[in-house]
Design a protein around this motif. Structure first.
Motif, PDB file in Angstrom:
ATOM      1  N   GLU A 279      12.253 -22.001 -37.322  1.00  9.62           N
ATOM      2  CA  GLU A 279      12.072 -22.637 -38.615  1.00  9.62           C
ATOM      3  C   GLU A 279      10.629 -23.135 -38.788  1.00  9.62           C
ATOM      4  N   ILE A 280      10.056 -23.642 -37.693  1.00 12.40           N
ATOM      5  CA  ILE A 280       8.662 -24.105 -37.744  1.00 12.40           C
ATOM      6  C   ILE A 280       7.735 -22.944 -38.054  1.00 12.40           C
ATOM      7  N   TYR A 281       7.925 -21.822 -37.371  1.00 10.21           N
ATOM      8  CA  TYR A 281       7.054 -20.667 -37.593  1.00 10.21           C
ATOM      9  C   TYR A 281       7.224 -20.101 -39.007  1.00 10.21           C
ATOM     10  N   MET A 282       8.434 -20.103 -39.520  1.00  7.27           N
ATOM     11  CA  MET A 282       8.648 -19.645 -40.888  1.00  7.27           C
ATOM     12  C   MET A 282       7.920 -20.554 -41.875  1.00  7.27           C
ATOM     13  N   SER A 283       7.981 -21.862 -41.616  1.00  5.88           N
ATOM     14  CA  SER A 283       7.290 -22.819 -42.477  1.00  5.88           C
ATOM     15  C   SER A 283       5.776 -22.613 -42.418  1.00  5.88           C
ATOM     16  N   LEU A 284       5.248 -22.355 -41.217  1.00  8.61           N
ATOM     17  CA  LEU A 284       3.812 -22.108 -41.077  1.00  8.61           C
ATOM     18  C   LEU A 284       3.401 -20.852 -41.838  1.00  8.61           C
ATOM     19  N   TRP A 285       4.238 -19.835 -41.792  1.00  9.81           N
ATOM     20  CA  TRP A 285       3.936 -18.602 -42.506  1.00  9.81           C
ATOM     21  C   TRP A 285       3.894 -18.847 -44.018  1.00  9.81           C
ATOM     22  N   GLN A 286       4.919 -19.532 -44.516  1.00  8.00           N
ATOM     23  CA  GLN A 286       5.020 -19.717 -45.959  1.00  8.00           C
ATOM     24  C   GLN A 286       3.950 -20.674 -46.494  1.00  8.00           C
ATOM     25  N   GLU A 287       3.665 -21.737 -45.731  1.00  8.78           N
ATOM     26  CA  GLU A 287       2.756 -22.771 -46.237  1.00  8.78           C
ATOM     27  C   GLU A 287       1.285 -22.451 -45.993  1.00  8.78           C
ATOM     28  N   TYR A 288       0.984 -21.766 -44.892  1.00  9.30           N
ATOM     29  CA  TYR A 288      -0.417 -21.559 -44.533  1.00  9.30           C
ATOM     30  C   TYR A 288      -0.819 -20.083 -44.405  1.00  9.30           C
ATOM     31  N   LEU A 289      -0.104 -19.336 -43.564  1.00 12.10           N
ATOM     32  CA  LEU A 289      -0.594 -18.013 -43.197  1.00 12.10           C
ATOM     33  C   LEU A 289      -0.446 -16.976 -44.313  1.00 12.10           C
ATOM     34  N   GLU A 290       0.658 -17.012 -45.032  1.00 19.44           N
ATOM     35  CA  GLU A 290       0.810 -16.056 -46.132  1.00 19.44           C
ATOM     36  C   GLU A 290      -0.239 -16.296 -47.221  1.00 19.44           C
ATOM     37  N   PRO A 291      -0.484 -17.563 -47.629  1.00 15.03           N
ATOM     38  CA  PRO A 291      -1.577 -17.783 -48.590  1.00 15.03           C
ATOM     39  C   PRO A 291      -2.939 -17.337 -48.044  1.00 15.03           C
ATOM     40  N   CYS A 292      -3.185 -17.587 -46.737  1.00 14.97           N
ATOM     41  CA  CYS A 292      -4.436 -17.130 -46.125  1.00 14.97           C
ATOM     42  C   CYS A 292      -4.554 -15.612 -46.218  1.00 14.97           C
ATOM     43  N   PHE A 293      -3.476 -14.949 -45.891  1.00  8.27           N
ATOM     44  CA  PHE A 293      -3.437 -13.487 -45.918  1.00  8.27           C
ATOM     45  C   PHE A 293      -3.775 -12.973 -47.319  1.00  8.27           C
ATOM     46  N   ASN A 294      -3.199 -13.585 -48.325  1.00  4.81           N
ATOM     47  CA  ASN A 294      -3.429 -13.151 -49.706  1.00  4.81           C
ATOM     48  C   ASN A 294      -4.869 -13.419 -50.155  1.00  4.81           C
TER      49      ASN A 294
END
Length: 322
Positions: A279-294
């Motif tokens: 759940e922590i990693y999913m939250s990190l993806w949604q809140e930080y890494l996916e926006p960074c990727f975009n």
């Protein structure tokens, strides 16, 4: 050769033991028996209660006196900090181990404190664990609620990390006979009390070696692995290009990367022992890494850098208490 009959203090099986032996192994249950102390009922009871008092009264110190250990949860500090912690706490765990070993040899009617009148080693271990966590709750002013939540959740998490990253591994590292029973009891009792903040049982070597497995992108790799993405996925390739072609081309960016490599292994190691890591990693993806990727895909590297800096600072506060 002369023999004497005696009952095994563990399983009560009838044994014939050579009179010249001081120890033997029960043929029924396989337990080692200290023959010379079997008949010393009064001395056994007195020694047993003294050991229980040491273990019970000092047990919470193993946790509460060492909450600053997270400052040493770094690749270059963890081993020395852990060894110092082990040396300081070992006498308390040894006292509990010795009390468990004495338990079969006592006459419970002769005990002065009936709270120690227990039948099995596991019962004594469970009482000790509950005492440690009770003392923690009182000292840290933590209250549990029926919905599984607790008050003072930040202080509770501080204790959880010390338990998961230092205390349980330290107990297992003692290799004492009762060590695994203590580690299992702590993990289970914590999970029962705090179902929303569970942790997994780890050992010292596993955590120590976790600092040595250097990967190109510690947190991003861990997140992508959790999401089922391979090491050569588009996301990781793009993040590595962002690091090499953008961050490392400036002095500020180089400092950010160096800071990241300094603390990222500690963060990943801390998250790894938590039951809610997915759940922590999913939250990190949604809140930080996916926006960074975009942002990287759109050529807005500076916006990505802002999110990246925020992520590292937030993770440092949440998992390293820096």
């Amino acid at each position: 050769m002369d023999f004497k009959e005696m009952n095994c203090p563990f399983c009560k099986g009838l044994l014939k033991v050579p009179t010249n032996l001081t120890t033997c192994v029960c043929m029924y249950c396989g337990k080692k028996i200290e023959i010379d102390i079997v008949d010393k009922t009064v001395e056994n009871c007195h020694e047993y209660e003294n050991l229980c008092e040491i273990a019970m009264n000092q047990g919470a110190n193993i946790l509460l006196k060492h909450l600053d250990l997270m400052k040493s949860f770094k690749a270059n500090l963890y081993e020395d900090a852990f060894k110092g912690y082990l040396d300081e706490c070992l006498p308390i765990i040894q006292a509990l181990d010795k009390a468990c070993a004495r338990l079969p040899y006592i006459d419970r009617n002769q005990l002065s404190k009936q709270e120690y009148s227990l039948e099995t080693e596991q019962q004594l271990v469970d009482v000790w664990v509950k005492r440690v966590l009770d003392d923690m709750e009182i000292t840290c002013k933590i209250k549990r609620f029926e919905n599984g939540k607790s008050s003072n959740s930040r202080k509770l998490d501080e204790n959880r990390f010390i338990l998961a990253l230092y205390m349980v591994p330290m107990i297992r590292e003692t290799r004492l006979e009762v060590a695994e029973s203590i580690a299992d009891s702590i993990t289970m009792e914590w999970g029962r009390r705090y179902p929303l903040q569970k942790f997994s049982k780890a050992d010292y070597a596993e955590i120590r070696d976790g600092f040595k497995k250097r990967k190109l992108c510690f947190i991003t790799t861990a997140v992508c692995e959790s999401l089922g993405k391979p090491d050569d996925c588009n996301e990781l390739q793009l993040f590595r290009t962002f690091r090499d072609s953008y961050l490392l081309n400036t002095e500020e960016g180089t400092s950010l990367v160096e800071e990241y490599y300094e603390i990222a292994p500690s963060i990943v190691n801390a998250i790894k022992v938590l039951e809610e890591q997915d759940e922590i990693y999913m939250s990190l993806w949604q809140e930080y890494l996916e926006p960074c990727f975009n942002y990287i895909k759109m050529g807005q590297e500076n916006e990505c850098k802002k999110i990246y800096v925020k992520m590292v600072k937030t993770l440092s506060r949440s998992y390293l208490y820096q």
